[in-house]
Structures are given as structure tokens and as C-alpha cells.
Design an enzyme around this catalytic site. Structure first.
Site, PDB file in Angstrom:
ATOM      1  N   HIS A  34     -27.694 -51.582 -54.309  1.00 57.67           N
ATOM      2  CA  HIS A  34     -26.983 -52.800 -54.738  1.00 57.67           C
ATOM      3  C   HIS A  34     -25.481 -52.707 -54.484  1.00 57.67           C
ATOM      4  O   HIS A  34     -24.782 -53.714 -54.522  1.00 57.67           O
ATOM      5  CB  HIS A  34     -27.255 -53.061 -56.223  1.00 57.67           C
ATOM      6  CG  HIS A  34     -28.673 -53.489 -56.479  1.00 57.67           C
ATOM      7  ND1 HIS A  34     -29.035 -54.792 -56.675  1.00 57.67           N
ATOM      8  CD2 HIS A  34     -29.828 -52.775 -56.506  1.00 57.67           C
ATOM      9  CE1 HIS A  34     -30.353 -54.875 -56.842  1.00 57.67           C
ATOM     10  NE2 HIS A  34     -30.855 -53.649 -56.746  1.00 57.67           N
ATOM     11  N   ASP A  45     -17.418 -54.389 -53.268  1.00 56.22           N
ATOM     12  CA  ASP A  45     -18.535 -54.941 -54.032  1.00 56.22           C
ATOM     13  C   ASP A  45     -19.739 -55.056 -53.108  1.00 56.22           C
ATOM     14  O   ASP A  45     -19.602 -55.521 -51.968  1.00 56.22           O
ATOM     15  CB  ASP A  45     -18.171 -56.358 -54.536  1.00 56.22           C
ATOM     16  CG  ASP A  45     -18.729 -56.641 -55.920  1.00 56.22           C
ATOM     17  OD1 ASP A  45     -19.748 -56.036 -56.274  1.00 56.22           O
ATOM     18  OD2 ASP A  45     -18.128 -57.460 -56.634  1.00 56.22           O
TER      19      ASP A  45
HETATM   20  C1  GDG Z   1     -24.226 -55.005 -58.950  1.00 55.09           C
HETATM   21  C2  GDG Z   1     -23.297 -54.836 -57.717  1.00 55.09           C
HETATM   22  C3  GDG Z   1     -24.364 -56.869 -56.725  1.00 55.09           C
HETATM   23  C4  GDG Z   1     -20.742 -61.235 -66.010  1.00 55.09           C
HETATM   24  N1  GDG Z   1     -20.077 -61.468 -67.154  1.00 55.09           N
HETATM   25  C5  GDG Z   1     -20.931 -62.105 -67.980  1.00 55.09           C
HETATM   26  C6  GDG Z   1     -22.156 -62.242 -67.318  1.00 55.09           C
HETATM   27  N2  GDG Z   1     -22.027 -61.710 -66.123  1.00 55.09           N
HETATM   28  C7  GDG Z   1     -23.087 -61.708 -65.096  1.00 55.09           C
HETATM   29  C8  GDG Z   1     -22.706 -62.584 -63.927  1.00 55.09           C
HETATM   30  C9  GDG Z   1     -23.588 -61.975 -62.822  1.00 55.09           C
HETATM   31  C10 GDG Z   1     -23.643 -60.509 -63.223  1.00 55.09           C
HETATM   32  O1  GDG Z   1     -23.258 -60.416 -64.591  1.00 55.09           O
HETATM   33  C11 GDG Z   1     -22.665 -59.666 -62.416  1.00 55.09           C
HETATM   34  O2  GDG Z   1     -23.169 -59.508 -61.125  1.00 55.09           O
HETATM   35  P1  GDG Z   1     -22.233 -59.037 -59.920  1.00 55.09           P
HETATM   36  O3  GDG Z   1     -23.042 -59.126 -58.687  1.00 55.09           O
HETATM   37  O4  GDG Z   1     -21.039 -59.892 -59.883  1.00 55.09           O
HETATM   38  O5  GDG Z   1     -21.766 -57.555 -60.250  1.00 55.09           O
HETATM   39  P2  GDG Z   1     -22.400 -56.139 -60.763  1.00 55.09           P
HETATM   40  O6  GDG Z   1     -22.750 -56.200 -62.200  1.00 55.09           O
HETATM   41  O7  GDG Z   1     -21.390 -55.113 -60.401  1.00 55.09           O
HETATM   42  O8  GDG Z   1     -23.747 -55.954 -59.914  1.00 55.09           O
HETATM   43  C12 GDG Z   1     -23.036 -56.200 -57.075  1.00 55.09           C
HETATM   44  C13 GDG Z   1     -25.326 -56.870 -57.898  1.00 55.09           C
HETATM   45  O9  GDG Z   1     -25.475 -55.554 -58.454  1.00 55.09           O
HETATM   46  C14 GDG Z   1     -26.712 -57.379 -57.505  1.00 55.09           C
HETATM   47  O10 GDG Z   1     -27.203 -56.682 -56.400  1.00 55.09           O
HETATM   48  O11 GDG Z   1     -24.088 -58.213 -56.350  1.00 55.09           O
HETATM   49  O12 GDG Z   1     -22.245 -56.029 -55.905  1.00 55.09           O
HETATM   50  O13 GDG Z   1     -22.079 -54.200 -58.081  1.00 55.09           O
HETATM   51  O14 GDG Z   1     -24.893 -62.504 -62.866  1.00 55.09           O
HETATM   52  O15 GDG Z   1     -23.006 -63.925 -64.243  1.00 55.09           O
HETATM   53  N3  GDG Z   1     -23.226 -62.851 -67.866  1.00 55.09           N
HETATM   54  C15 GDG Z   1     -23.086 -63.336 -69.137  1.00 55.09           C
HETATM   55  N4  GDG Z   1     -21.909 -63.209 -69.837  1.00 55.09           N
HETATM   56  C16 GDG Z   1     -20.821 -62.626 -69.297  1.00 55.09           C
HETATM   57  O16 GDG Z   1     -19.778 -62.523 -69.951  1.00 55.09           O
HETATM   58  N5  GDG Z   1     -24.122 -63.943 -69.708  1.00 55.09           N
END
Ligand code: GDG
Length: 464
Positions: free
Chosen positions: A154, A358
Site C-alpha cells: 500500500h 504516499d
Molecule cells: C495507506 C497508504 C494508501 C482520515 N482522517 C479521518 C479519516 N480518514 C480516512 C480517510 C481515508 C483514510 O483515512 C486515509 O487513507 P490514505 O490513503 O489517505 O492514507 P493512509 O492511511 O496512509 O493509507 C496510502 C492507502 O493505504 C490505501 O492503499 O492510499 O498511500 O499510506 O479513507 O478518509 N476517516 C474518518 N475520520 C478522520 O478523521 N472517519
């Protein structure tokens, strides 16, 4: 598919309706297809049993295994999150190499490999997720597993120069090569995986990208992860009216949503926003950056440092620029529930998604899905987010350059409606088509049709 789908990830949801990008994606996939999900119990035990325990049944089965408090320190906080995470996110300067970290990492993987060897049959399809379990296929082959084993990373795959900072750099070659499909997020990641083997006489890639000179048939391929875009769009449209921000007419909302992690470039984002504030003229829009940053991994030192840094930086910027009726940065260091988050995405005029590194970044895709196509906001996206390969109609920026970020923000805040609509339509098209169902189907088809696994372990440096 005659065997079962068996998914392995460090974290497994314990609630009936899970939340969080990856977890929701895998939950939906297993609900539709059935199968088994295996992960750590999240409850460190003094002497963990080498046994899988079923915790729930339903459309699919959930099973967990325990790790000890020392393994939690060494495998999870240590090797996974203080060595591999910074290294894979181009922060080799932050890695903390303690000898027992790698030992605990291997021990947890070895125990899991044996449990999986006892549990699986040759017809099962095993899908391993993320950097916590890189050695799992190599260890499962040693334990006699002949089923197809796929991996999905990821996070970004590192450049060769950074990998050299890993004492297990040679082992990483074997770990990666033993998977039948090594899935990564982007074409850039595929190129970095190939580069890792470039000077190795034991590894030659044919024109299909398959490693043919070794005895394994490993193939790195990119599978950019998507979101359940239709569902998210519906949720956002429903929640729009419920978000009260207390902003005055004419004020613009700029949104950031990120786990509190140094890879997300939050301090650089604040610097870029401060540069925008410095450049403002009396006619410029009054923009408020609402930054939501739920804390994560607070037991790791580097995460405590970033928390302090952000509090100081946002305080200084507000001190210099706030007015009686305007606070330029609103920084919320806790989680917001998903419905409200969807409403905020919908309401935002601009989203700043500016990580320094990322794998993909789901926030960028959620923002696009949530926008009203008739009056859409603008996405500012870092070149270093995996999502930039698909979302090239965003305003792409260099997050290290505060001038570049400030100029993009100026452009976004005054962008005419027809340009906003044109850019958004293209982004939305991608987010809707290459959604989470597309991702899982594409991956599982690749794994199901991968050539049968070869019996020998790949040995770096040995020409076949
Ligand atoms: C890893 C990889 C890759 C965030 N704050 C809140 C909240 N979130 C949710 C977002 C989104 C998720 O968390 C974050 O996803 P990301 O992809 O931006 O980042 P990582 O957590 O680092 O994920 C990344 C991912 O895996 C999938 O393969 O894209 O590159 O690092 O869904 O909405 N959700 C809620 N409250 C918050 O305050 N409910």
C-alpha cells in the site's frame, strides 16, 4: 475459483461494519466473494499460542493470532513502523535500527507462515497486504505451501539507494521474488522494484515484466487502489447540509485530511499556506485551512515530534495573520466521523493533498467523489502522491516548494467555473471507473491467472 480467498493483513476489523480505506475495501471484497481474513488480535499476550482463532463468521470468516508485548514493540512499532515505514517513505534519516526489531519481525512472520501452512490447501488463493508481512511468501514456501500467494504494497516502493540503508537489503530481494504477484500502487513503483534487481545476474525480466532467469515467476505489477466512489458521492451529497462551520460569507474553505504522519507533509503544507497568506492583497479571498489530523502511532518518537512541530507552526501562523473574524488555520488533532467528513469534503472549495511520499492517497479520491459536479472544488495534489499518476488534471505541486504551493492555492481559489468543471469531470471519471471493485477484480484476476508457483527459492546474485 475452487479454493478459498484468504486475506492477510496486520489489522483486521473487529466490528461488523468496519471503517477506514483499506479495511472497508477488503471487507467489501470478502463480503461479495466469501473467504477468510486473518490478522493480529490487537491484544498482546505474554506467551502467544501459535494458533489461529476464529472471532467472527458471516459472509466471511475472521481469524486472529496473538503476538507478545515484546513482538508488538519489535515487529510492529519497531521493524514495521520505525524501519520499513520511514525507509519506504524516503526518510532513511528517521530509521531506528535496533537488532531485536528484525528478529521479532521474522519471528512473527515465521509463526504466521507455519499457521498458514497448517490452515491452507493448494487450491486457496492467499492475498497478503502490506509491509508488515514482506517475508511471508518466502517463509511459507519453506514451510511447504504450494498455493498461489500474492502481495499488495500500500505504500511506495523505495529507491535502490535508500534500500541500502536496510541491513536486510539482500533478503528483501528474496522476499519480494517469492510472491507470485507483487502488486504495487503505481507504474513508478513497478520501475523501482525492477531497479532493485537490475544489477543482479540472478534476475532477468522478460518483455512481460516476469522475472524469468530465476526459478520464480514473480511479476511486479501496478494496481492503483480505488474507493467506493458511488457510495461516497451519495454520502457526501446527503451530509452537505449538516456541516456548520461558522464561516462568514465569501470566506473560502481549504481542507486537509491526513493521519498525523510525517509522510503527509503537513508542516510543508502549513508553510505553503503561510506563503499564500504573506502574498495576499486586500482583494484576495479569505481562505481558512481546516486541517483534520487524527493522531496515529503515538508510541513512535518521530510521531510525537511532528505533533509538537505542527502545533507550534499553526500557532505562529495564526498569531501573525488572524483577524477578529478570521482564523486562517483551524487545526483539529482528532478523528471526525465519516459522515461529517464526507460533508466537509463536499463543502470544501479546495483540498490540499500534499504528501512528501504516499502510496496512493485515498483522501484525494474521496474529495473528488464528494464534490458537486455542477460547482466543483479544486484538488491540489502533490507530485509525490501515487494518485498523481491517475489524477493528472488536479493542480499538481511540489510540496517542498512553498511558492509553488501558494501559487496553486491562488489559482484554485479564483478558478473560473468552466475550468473547475472541466478538471473535475476528468478526475471524477477516473475515480468512478477505477474504483474499489475494479481494483479487487484486477488484482485477483492477475493472481488467479499467474503461472503455477515454482518450488525453488530465489537466491540473489545466482544466475539460473
Ligand atoms: C495507506 C497508504 C494508501 C482520515 N482522517 C479521518 C479519516 N480518514 C480516512 C480517510 C481515508 C483514510 O483515512 C486515509 O487513507 P490514505 O490513503 O489517505 O492514507 P493512509 O492511511 O496512509 O493509507 C496510502 C492507502 O493505504 C490505501 O492503499 O492510499 O498511500 O499510506 O479513507 O478518509 N476517516 C474518518 N475520520 C478522520 O478523521 N472517519
Amino acid at each position: 475459483m475452487s479454493g478459498r480467498l484468504i486475506v492477510v493483513s496486520n489489522r483486521i476489523p473487529t466490528e461488523a461494519e468496519p471503517s477506514g480505506g483499506l479495511v472497508v475495501a477488503l471487507h467489501d471484497c470478502l463480503t461479495a466473494r466469501g473467504g477468510v481474513w486473518i490478522g493480529t488480535s490487537g491484544d498482546p499476550q505474554a506467551s502467544p499460542e501459535p494458533k489461529l482463532r476464529q472471532i467472527a463468521d458471516g459472509p466471511y470468516t475472521r481469524m486472529v493470532f496473538d503476538i507478545s508485548p515484546e513482538e508488538h514493540e519489535g515487529y510492529y512499532l519497531g521493524y514495521a513502523n520505525s524501519v520499513l515505514w520511514p525507509l519506504f517513505h524516503r526518510r532513511a534519516d528517521l530509521i531506528d535500527l535496533q537488532p531485536d526489531f528484525a528478529d521479532h519481525y521474522m519471528e512473527v512472520n515465521r509463526r504466521l507462515a507455519q499457521m498458514l501452512a497448517d490452515f491452507t490447501t493448494p487450491d486457496d488463493l492467499i492475498w497478503v497486504h502490506d509491509y508488515h508481512f514482506l517475508p511471508l511468501a518466502a517463509l511459507m514456501r519453506e514451510a511447504g505451501v504450494t498455493a498461489r500467494i500474492g502481495f499488495f504494497l500500500h505504500i511506495p516502493f523505495p529507491v535502490v539507494a535508500d534500500i541500502m540503508a536496510l541491513p536486510q537489503a539482500g533478503d528483501l530481494k528474496t522476499w519480494v521474488a517469492e510472491f507470485d504477484v507483487f502488486g504495487v500502487q503505481t507504474q513508478g513503483d513497478v520501475a523501482r522494484v525492477m531497479a532493485h534487481y537490475r544489477d543482479d545476474p540472478g534476475a532477468v525480466f522478460n518483455t512481460q515484466g516476469r522475472m524469468v532467469a530465476s526459478d520464480t515467476g514473480m511479476r511486479p505489477r501496478h494496481f492503483p487502489i480505488g474507493i467506493d466512489a458511488q457510495e461516497f458521492a451519495k454520502l457526501a451529497a446527503r451530509e452537505e447540509v449538516n456541516v456548520q462551520l461558522g464561516m462568514t460569507a465569501g470566506q473560502k474553505l481549504v481542507l486537509g485530511v491526513d493521519r498525523l504522519d510525517y509522510s503527509k507533509g503537513l508542516r510543508h503544507r502549513f508553510d505553503g499556506f503561510a506563503t499564500y497568506l504573506d502574498r495576499r492583497t486586500p482583494d484576495s479571498p479569505k481562505a481558512t485551512l481546516l486541517q483534520i489530523a487524527p493522531p496515529s502511532r503515538e508510541d513512535v518518537d518521530a510521531y510525537r515530534d511532528i505533533r509538537t512541530e505542527l502545533e507550534q507552526t499553526s500557532g505562529m501562523i495564526n498569531g501573525a495573520h488572524a483577524e477578529l473574524d478570521w482564523t486562517p488555520i483551524r487545526y483539529i488533532r482528532r478523528s471526525v466521523d465519516r459522515d461529517r467528513l464526507a460533508g466537509l469534503y463536499r463543502r470544501a472549495d479546495v483540498a490540499m493533498v500534499t504528501p512528501l511520499a504516499d502510496g496512493m492517497n485515498l483522501v484525494a479520491k474521496e474529495f473528488v467523489a464528494a464534490q458537486d459536479p455542477e460547482d466543483p472544488g479544486v484538488l491540489i495534489l502533490s507530485h509525490f502522491a501515487g494518485a498523481a499518476e491517475q489524477l493528472s488534471d488536479a493542480l499538481l505541486v511540489n510540496p517542498y516548494d512553498p511558492q509553488d504551493v501558494a501559487l496553486a492555492l491562488e489559482q484554485a481559489l479564483v478558478m473560473p467555473l468552466d475550468e473547475r468543471k472541466r478538471r473535475h469531470a476528468s478526475l471524477r471519471d477516473n475515480v468512478m471507473k477505477e474504483n474499489i471493485g475494479w481494483w479487487t477484480d484486477r488484482y485477483l484476476t492477475a493472481l488467479q491467472t499467474a503461472p503455477a508457483p515454482q518450488p525453488d527459492l530465489y537466491v540473489p546474485g545466482s544466475a539460473a
